[in-house]
Enzyme design. Structure first.
Site, PDB file in Angstrom:
ATOM      1  N   ASP A  98       0.785  -1.136  -0.104  1.00  0.00           N
ATOM      2  CA  ASP A  98      -0.063  -0.036  -0.118  1.00  0.00           C
ATOM      3  C   ASP A  98       0.985   1.317  -0.018  1.00  0.00           C
ATOM      4  O   ASP A  98       1.904   1.345   0.811  1.00  0.00           O
ATOM      5  CB  ASP A  98      -0.847  -0.042   1.494  1.00  0.00           C
ATOM      6  CG  ASP A  98      -2.410   0.534   0.853  1.00  0.00           C
ATOM      7  OD1 ASP A  98      -2.436   1.419   0.466  1.00  0.00           O
ATOM      8  OD2 ASP A  98      -3.196  -0.207   1.404  1.00  0.00           O
ATOM      9  N   ASP A 199      -2.939   4.638  -2.484  1.00  0.00           N
ATOM     10  CA  ASP A 199      -4.109   5.105  -1.576  1.00  0.00           C
ATOM     11  C   ASP A 199      -4.505   6.359  -2.232  1.00  0.00           C
ATOM     12  O   ASP A 199      -3.769   7.446  -2.234  1.00  0.00           O
ATOM     13  CB  ASP A 199      -3.557   5.127  -0.069  1.00  0.00           C
ATOM     14  CG  ASP A 199      -4.643   5.327   0.887  1.00  0.00           C
ATOM     15  OD1 ASP A 199      -5.251   4.764   1.106  1.00  0.00           O
ATOM     16  OD2 ASP A 199      -4.655   6.514   1.344  1.00  0.00           O
ATOM     17  N   GLU A 255      -6.184   3.959  -6.091  1.00  0.00           N
ATOM     18  CA  GLU A 255      -7.762   4.136  -5.626  1.00  0.00           C
ATOM     19  C   GLU A 255      -8.082   5.368  -5.821  1.00  0.00           C
ATOM     20  O   GLU A 255      -7.546   6.366  -5.501  1.00  0.00           O
ATOM     21  CB  GLU A 255      -7.467   3.934  -3.991  1.00  0.00           C
ATOM     22  CG  GLU A 255      -8.818   3.911  -3.282  1.00  0.00           C
ATOM     23  CD  GLU A 255      -8.912   4.312  -2.038  1.00  0.00           C
ATOM     24  OE1 GLU A 255      -9.833   3.934  -1.233  1.00  0.00           O
ATOM     25  OE2 GLU A 255      -7.923   5.190  -1.444  1.00  0.00           O
ATOM     26  N   HIS A 328     -11.144  -3.117   3.149  1.00  0.00           N
ATOM     27  CA  HIS A 328     -11.235  -2.623   4.486  1.00  0.00           C
ATOM     28  C   HIS A 328     -11.945  -1.347   4.693  1.00  0.00           C
ATOM     29  O   HIS A 328     -12.066  -1.116   5.845  1.00  0.00           O
ATOM     30  CB  HIS A 328      -9.536  -2.604   4.845  1.00  0.00           C
ATOM     31  CG  HIS A 328      -9.037  -1.372   4.051  1.00  0.00           C
ATOM     32  ND1 HIS A 328      -8.889  -1.298   2.858  1.00  0.00           N
ATOM     33  CD2 HIS A 328      -8.647  -0.105   4.632  1.00  0.00           C
ATOM     34  CE1 HIS A 328      -8.280   0.025   2.538  1.00  0.00           C
ATOM     35  NE2 HIS A 328      -8.122   0.505   3.706  1.00  0.00           N
ATOM     36  N   ASP A 329     -12.567  -0.786   3.579  1.00  0.00           N
ATOM     37  CA  ASP A 329     -13.277   0.281   3.687  1.00  0.00           C
ATOM     38  C   ASP A 329     -14.937   0.083   3.686  1.00  0.00           C
ATOM     39  O   ASP A 329     -15.656   0.921   3.662  1.00  0.00           O
ATOM     40  CB  ASP A 329     -12.868   1.373   2.997  1.00  0.00           C
ATOM     41  CG  ASP A 329     -11.615   1.824   3.192  1.00  0.00           C
ATOM     42  OD1 ASP A 329     -11.012   1.915   4.505  1.00  0.00           O
ATOM     43  OD2 ASP A 329     -10.727   2.530   2.122  1.00  0.00           O
TER      44      ASP A 329
HETATM   45  C1  GLC Z   1      -8.045   5.372   1.582  1.00  0.00           C
HETATM   46  C2  GLC Z   1      -8.118   4.005   2.671  1.00  0.00           C
HETATM   47  C3  GLC Z   1      -8.639   4.252   3.793  1.00  0.00           C
HETATM   48  C4  GLC Z   1      -8.117   5.569   4.618  1.00  0.00           C
HETATM   49  C5  GLC Z   1      -7.952   6.711   3.510  1.00  0.00           C
HETATM   50  C6  GLC Z   1      -7.020   7.770   3.933  1.00  0.00           C
HETATM   51  O1  GLC Z   1      -9.505   5.636   1.514  1.00  0.00           O
HETATM   52  O2  GLC Z   1      -8.493   2.811   1.973  1.00  0.00           O
HETATM   53  O3  GLC Z   1      -8.807   3.218   4.607  1.00  0.00           O
HETATM   54  O4  GLC Z   1      -8.737   5.945   5.732  1.00  0.00           O
HETATM   55  O5  GLC Z   1      -7.430   6.318   2.248  1.00  0.00           O
HETATM   56  O6  GLC Z   1      -5.911   7.166   3.958  1.00  0.00           O
END
Ligand code: GLC
Ligand code: CA
Length: 562
Positions: A98, A199, A255, A328-329
């Site tokens: 990540d 991320d 992402e 995980h979100d």
């Molecule tokens: C992304 C991650 C999430 C995190 C956010 C800030 O969306 O997947 O878990 O809280 O970024 O880093």
């Protein structure tokens, strides 16, 4: 279409904190992952995406990094990391890290330097602004509630944080920041890792005018148009690609909050100039509303089909899709789109898996999804750990927008913590996750939903995922075929075909707890087609009208070559 390993892989996401605890402190760790490598091999996945394992004060469970080149003490040491990487590579499993570079932790030495003085050489590593009319520099709200700006008395200025106050945003306009990030990425590549999940990478370039946004229900302005897919994001990613990514054989996935099809074609262009693929959010946001995701709305199947179909068709031959229901979100998919009752949990989990894994793109499995793990019956607010959920609870209940009892139910339905309770390994205490006290509660259903039981039973969800992964390796049509949706307006069935040369698939999924029927199209003659996989039957001749049981999924195969 050019064939590459990352198009043909299945990725498994590990959330290290909740995967396996090797030393009894209640927190999952790297040695725990190494111990479970054979389990992952048995499942058949090709790649692991590891959520952050770097040094972090854990305001957002590792997504707030204080040292990009050090391992979080709770997770182990760099030697443990190297051992895990080696254990994975020995089994031909790749490891994708990540990469969290939209922001750091406020405890990162860069930020501590940066906030110390306006003259610090690190000042411009972050985004500092003067107050405007005695208030924050603009009206943007942060993703985790409140203003996106925090006042810092040391220098009497504000810094930008799109997430928590302990996650200050890096200033990508500064070439020195980009160089630091690229050097760090290179260091990990030299170590032998196999890629990056990036991320919130769509948020790294901000509109430098920092204009106020349209006021939303929360009372804060919408940052979206000025932060998501910002003015220089593609330039930055192309630079990253030239300087680091293109030198190695990597899987890269961005992402991309707020991404559109047009933007996706740039991020994930098949010409390889930016990233391999992206995560889009449209299908996951279909049940969003005025109070963001906090509600109990159900996603309408017709909308889900329209959205996924758009991504399947419009990226075809132009960019590459990633496929996911869970991470995980997100809450657990079987509780969201399927049915987590005793009677239908397994069939509906398998149906959802079928629907996703037969599409075009690289599938992602989130830990526990392969067991049909469900949402968690949280007894009280105290059991939640996630900063987003806790902040949202207070923000929406204090403003009077949502009543406390309602908001609690919404958290139980949508909170990220549904995905973050420990992996359920067996039916012993704490689901075999730890011998100590777990950092977050274990889902009480571990006694019947756990890996030991699933692996031992041939018709389990685990073995079904294993079969789906194998099929992807056996049939090019799953990897590279075109996609066509049938029955777009049917509210109960999701039916589509995939076609590559002489090979064709017909995927039929019943999204309801009722029996349904599906009349075979005329180009699918019952006597010429075979069942490739199904969640009720392993071998079932087709009939002109296919009767479907609740949550039934069938995939038929035909080839014009006899
Ligand atoms: C992304 C991650 C999430 C995190 C956010 C800030 O969306 O997947 O878990 O809280 O970024 O880093
Ligand atoms: Ca541990």
């Amino acid at each position: 279409m050019e064939k590459t390993w990352w198009k043909e892989s299945v990725v498994y996401q590990i959330y290290p904190r909740s995967f396996c605890d090797s030393n009894g402190d209640g927190i999952g760790d790297l040695n725990g992952i190494t111990q479970k490598m054979d389990y992952l091999k048995e499942l058949g996945i090709d790649v692991i995406w590891l959520s952050p394992v770097y040094e972090s004060p854990n305001d957002d469970n590792g997504y707030d990094i204080s040292n990009y080149q050090g391992i979080m003490k709770e997770f182990g040491t760099m030697e443990d990391f190297d051992r895990m990487l080696h254990a994975a590579h020995e089994r031909s499993i790749r490891i994708v890290m990540d990469l969290v570079v939209n922001h750091t932790s406020d405890e990162h030495p860069w930020f501590m330097e940066s906030r110390s003085s306006k003259d610090s050489p690190y000042r411009d590593y972050y985004i500092w602004k003067e107050a405007k009319d005695g208030k924050a520099p603009n009206n943007w709200g942060s993703c985790f509630g409140g203003s996106a700006w925090k006042y810092d008395p040391a220098t009497d200025m504000y810094f930008l944080h799109m997430f928590s106050q302990k996650q200050p945003d890096l200033n990508w306009e500064n070439p020195q920041v980009r160089k630091e990030v690229f050097d760090m990425m290179d260091w990990w590549c030299q170590k032998g890792i196999d890629g990056f999940r990036m991320d919130v990478i769509s948020m790294i370039s901000k509109d430098q005018a920092f204009p106020d946004g349209e006021i939303k229900e929360t009372g804060y302005g919408d940052y979206g148009p000025y932060v998501c897919n910002g003015p220089r994001v593609h330039e930055y990613l192309q630079e990253m690609n030239q300087i680091v990514l293109s030198k190695y054989d990597l899987l890269t996935v961005g992402e991309c909050a707020g991404v559109t099809i047009e933007e996706a074609k740039k991020y994930a262009n098949l010409d390889g100039s930016e990233l391999n693929m992206i995560f889009q959010f449209e299908h996951m946001d279909l049940d969003g509303g005025e109070t963001f995701k906090w509600n109990e709305k159900k996603i309408r199947l017709t909308e889900l089909k329209a959205t996924l179909t758009k991504w399947q068709n419009e990226l075809y031959d132009k960019a590459w899709n990633s496929l996911y229901w869970c991470n995980h979100d997100q809450p657990r998919i079987v509780s969201r789109l399927g049915n987590d009752s005793k009677q239908y949990r397994e069939v509906s989990a398998k149906m959802l898996a079928t629907c996703l894994h037969m599409m075009q793109g690289t599938p992602y499995i989130y830990q526990g999804e392969e067991l049909g793990m469900t949402n968690v019956p949280f007894p009280t607010l105290d059991e939640f750990r996630d900063i987003e959920s806790i902040n949202a609870y207070h923000e929406y209940t204090q403003s009077g927008q949502i009543a406390k009892a309602d908001m609690f139910r919404y958290l139980c339905y949508k909170s990220r913590d549904n995905a973050r309770t420990p992996m359920q390994w067996d039916d012993t205490k704490h689901a075999g996750f730890t011998t100590g006290t777990p950092w977050i509660m274990v889902n009480p259903n571990y006694q019947h939903i756990n890996a030991r039981e699933q692996v031992a039973r041939e018709d389990s969800v685990f073995h079904y995922y294993q079969k789906l992964i194998k099929l992807r390796k056996q049939h090019d049509v799953i990897l590279y075929g075109t996609y066509q949706l049938l029955l777009p307006d049917d509210p109960n069935l999701y039916v589509y075909t995939r076609t590559l040369g002489e090979e064709q698939l017909l995927v039929i999924c019943n999204f309801t707890d009722q029996e349904q029927t599906f009349p075979l199209p005329s180009d699918w003659r019952p006597e010429h087609i075979n069942l490739l996989i199904g969640n009720y039957f392993t071998n079932k001749p087709a009939e002109p009208t296919i009767p479907l049981l609740p949550y039934e999924a069938r995939v038929y195969y035909q080839t014009t070559v006899q």
